[in-house]
Design a protein around this motif. Structure first.
Motif, PDB file in Angstrom:
ATOM      1  N   ASN A   1       0.799  -1.229   0.000  1.00 51.54           N
ATOM      2  CA  ASN A   1       0.000   0.000   0.000  1.00 51.54           C
ATOM      3  C   ASN A   1       0.829   1.275   0.000  1.00 51.54           C
TER       4      ASN A   1
ATOM      5  N   TYR B   1      -5.183  -3.082 -13.423  1.00 45.29           N
ATOM      6  CA  TYR B   1      -5.748  -3.392 -12.109  1.00 45.29           C
ATOM      7  C   TYR B   1      -4.949  -4.482 -11.402  1.00 45.29           C
TER       8      TYR B   1
ATOM      9  N   ASP C   1      -1.812  -4.646 -11.339  1.00 43.97           N
ATOM     10  CA  ASP C   1      -0.755  -3.910 -10.636  1.00 43.97           C
ATOM     11  C   ASP C   1      -1.219  -3.493  -9.243  1.00 43.97           C
ATOM     12  N   ALA C   2      -2.465  -3.049  -9.157  1.00 46.52           N
ATOM     13  CA  ALA C   2      -3.004  -2.645  -7.850  1.00 46.52           C
ATOM     14  C   ALA C   2      -3.089  -3.830  -6.902  1.00 46.52           C
ATOM     15  N   LEU C   3      -3.504  -4.998  -7.408  1.00 49.28           N
ATOM     16  CA  LEU C   3      -3.585  -6.183  -6.553  1.00 49.28           C
ATOM     17  C   LEU C   3      -2.211  -6.572  -6.023  1.00 49.28           C
TER      18      LEU C   3
ATOM     19  N   GLN D   1      -1.081  -3.799  -3.426  1.00 45.34           N
ATOM     20  CA  GLN D   1      -1.854  -3.870  -2.182  1.00 45.34           C
ATOM     21  C   GLN D   1      -1.634  -5.177  -1.429  1.00 45.34           C
TER      22      GLN D   1
ATOM     23  N   THR E   1      -2.660  -8.117  -2.299  1.00 44.29           N
ATOM     24  CA  THR E   1      -3.699  -9.120  -2.534  1.00 44.29           C
ATOM     25  C   THR E   1      -3.125 -10.310  -3.290  1.00 44.29           C
TER      26      THR E   1
ATOM     27  N   TYR F   1      -1.515   5.922 -10.736  1.00 42.06           N
ATOM     28  CA  TYR F   1      -1.922   4.796  -9.896  1.00 42.06           C
ATOM     29  C   TYR F   1      -3.073   5.197  -8.978  1.00 42.06           C
ATOM     30  N   ASN F   2      -3.005   6.383  -8.384  1.00 42.17           N
ATOM     31  CA  ASN F   2      -4.071   6.834  -7.493  1.00 42.17           C
ATOM     32  C   ASN F   2      -5.405   6.938  -8.228  1.00 42.17           C
TER      33      ASN F   2
ATOM     34  N   LEU G   1      -6.289   5.186 -10.753  1.00 44.70           N
ATOM     35  CA  LEU G   1      -6.758   3.826 -10.996  1.00 44.70           C
ATOM     36  C   LEU G   1      -7.495   3.275  -9.774  1.00 44.70           C
ATOM     37  N   ILE G   2      -6.859   3.314  -8.614  1.00 48.34           N
ATOM     38  CA  ILE G   2      -7.450   2.676  -7.434  1.00 48.34           C
ATOM     39  C   ILE G   2      -8.663   3.437  -6.912  1.00 48.34           C
ATOM     40  N   ASN G   3      -8.799   4.708  -7.302  1.00 48.38           N
ATOM     41  CA  ASN G   3      -9.963   5.482  -6.887  1.00 48.38           C
ATOM     42  C   ASN G   3     -11.076   5.486  -7.925  1.00 48.38           C
TER      43      ASN G   3
END
Length: 337
Positions: free
Chosen positions: A10, A39, A41-43, A46, A48, A320-321, A323-325
């Motif tokens: 995170n 997405y 990349d976000a997993l 974070q 996940t 990136y922000n 994307l996750i928002n």
């Protein structure tokens, strides 16, 4: 060189100085011109998906120019324009590899020691990256780096799904979720000659879906049924509920194609409907490099155009922000050259 480094779970994506890599045997050094933000990349960022230790450099939608080649390289040369899909190389030695499968997500999930760009080795959110020569794909002439980047994963994903569904011209294809993958699903299905139905709960996306090529736009499975139903359902939504609901609008013998990676681990199905209507539920993720080559050619000739927001490398954290928002319409691409 500069690279976007994720220091811990995170943590923000921070552009900083890191050592520039060198091409080893059978590897190429690629100067990255652009890299999409996915997405997946976000997993990874974070925690996940846990594929390696932090810090890491993500990015499996990198595209650029070969600027150096290592010993033994035969299929690439300096000056080649290439993309860097996620499955770079299989180990070649395990029981799965002895069966001689093509590179795909199935390879990534079954090889004992795969090399996965931007997943278990550093990826394309950097000015330079090294990759096995077989872990690159040549880009068609005339295709911009900015449009090539999201095609290397998102476009590849949805086109491979359509090919897996064996959707013939005239087939009725429902696309559930009009986002980073779904907006490409509409366009690729239309380019394949299908009758396309966009399924979205968002009224503000109805006009856009039609602009992208959708013949019909519906809000749910009941409306899909009233509109004539679908032979193929492309599930591109980030959650499963919309796809489960849309199944009530499927025609007999329809195919439900699951693609990509979701944080939701299970896909509950209406068992009686699946059995009684002989539905097929098919998992699909990339499926082979030939489908990536096809997707790139389709985008190169202008039949499909990814909707992107372009960020300079200094704003990779903002990309990136967004994307996750959930603030992108629809794919972020970061420029490094």
């Amino acid at each position: 060189m500069k690279a976007a480094v994720v220091s811990e779970v995170n943590a923000p994506w921070v552009l900083q100085d890191v050592p520039k890599p060198e091409a080893g045997a059978h590897q190429v050094l690629v100067k990255i011109h652009a890299c999409g933000v996915c997405y997946t990349d976000a997993l990874l960022a974070q925690g996940t998906l846990k594929m390696r230790e932090f810090p890491m450099v993500l990015g499996h939608e990198g595209v650029g120019e070969v600027v150096a080649v290592g010993d033994g390289v035969t299929s690439r040369k300096i000056g080649d324009r290439v993309g860097l899909p996620i499955t770079q190389r299989a180990c070649g030695r395990c029981d799965f590899c002895r069966e001689r499968h093509v590179n795909s997500f199935v390879t990534a999930n079954n090889c004992a020691a795969p090399v996965l760009t931007g997943v278990n080795v550093d990826g394309g959110q950097a000015e330079y990256v090294v990759a096995d020569e077989e872990g690159t794909v040549l880009l068609p002439e005339g295709l911009s780096y900015e449009l090539a980047a999201p095609t290397v994963c998102a476009g590849y994903t949805v086109w491979a799904a359509l090919r897996r569904a064996n959707a013939k011209p005239g087939a009725r294809v429902a696309v559930v979720g009009i986002g980073g993958v779904g907006h490409l699903g509409i366009q690729f299905a239309k380019a394949a000659g299908c009758h396309v139905i966009a399924v979205t709960h968002s009224p503000d996306k109805h006009d856009l879906a039609r602009e992208l090529g959708a013949d019909d736009v519906v809000a749910n499975g009941a409306e899909l049924r009233e509109a004539g139903g679908a032979d193929v359902l492309l599930h591109t939504a980030p959650t499963h509920d919309p796809a489960i609901d849309a199944m009530q609008g499927l025609r007999p013998w329809a195919k439900i194609i699951l693609m990509g990676i979701s944080a939701e681990d299970t896909f509950p199905i209406p068992a009686l409907a699946v059995t009684g209507q002989s539905f097929e539920i098919i998992g699909s993720a990339h499926n082979g490099p030939e489908y990536l080559a096809e997707a790139l050619e389709i985008v190169a000739r202008g039949d499909v155009k990814p909707m992107i927001e372009v960020f300079p490398k200094e704003e990779v954290g903002e990309a990136y922000n967004r994307l996750i928002n959930g603030q992108l319409r629809f794919r972020a691409v970061v420029k490094y050259a």
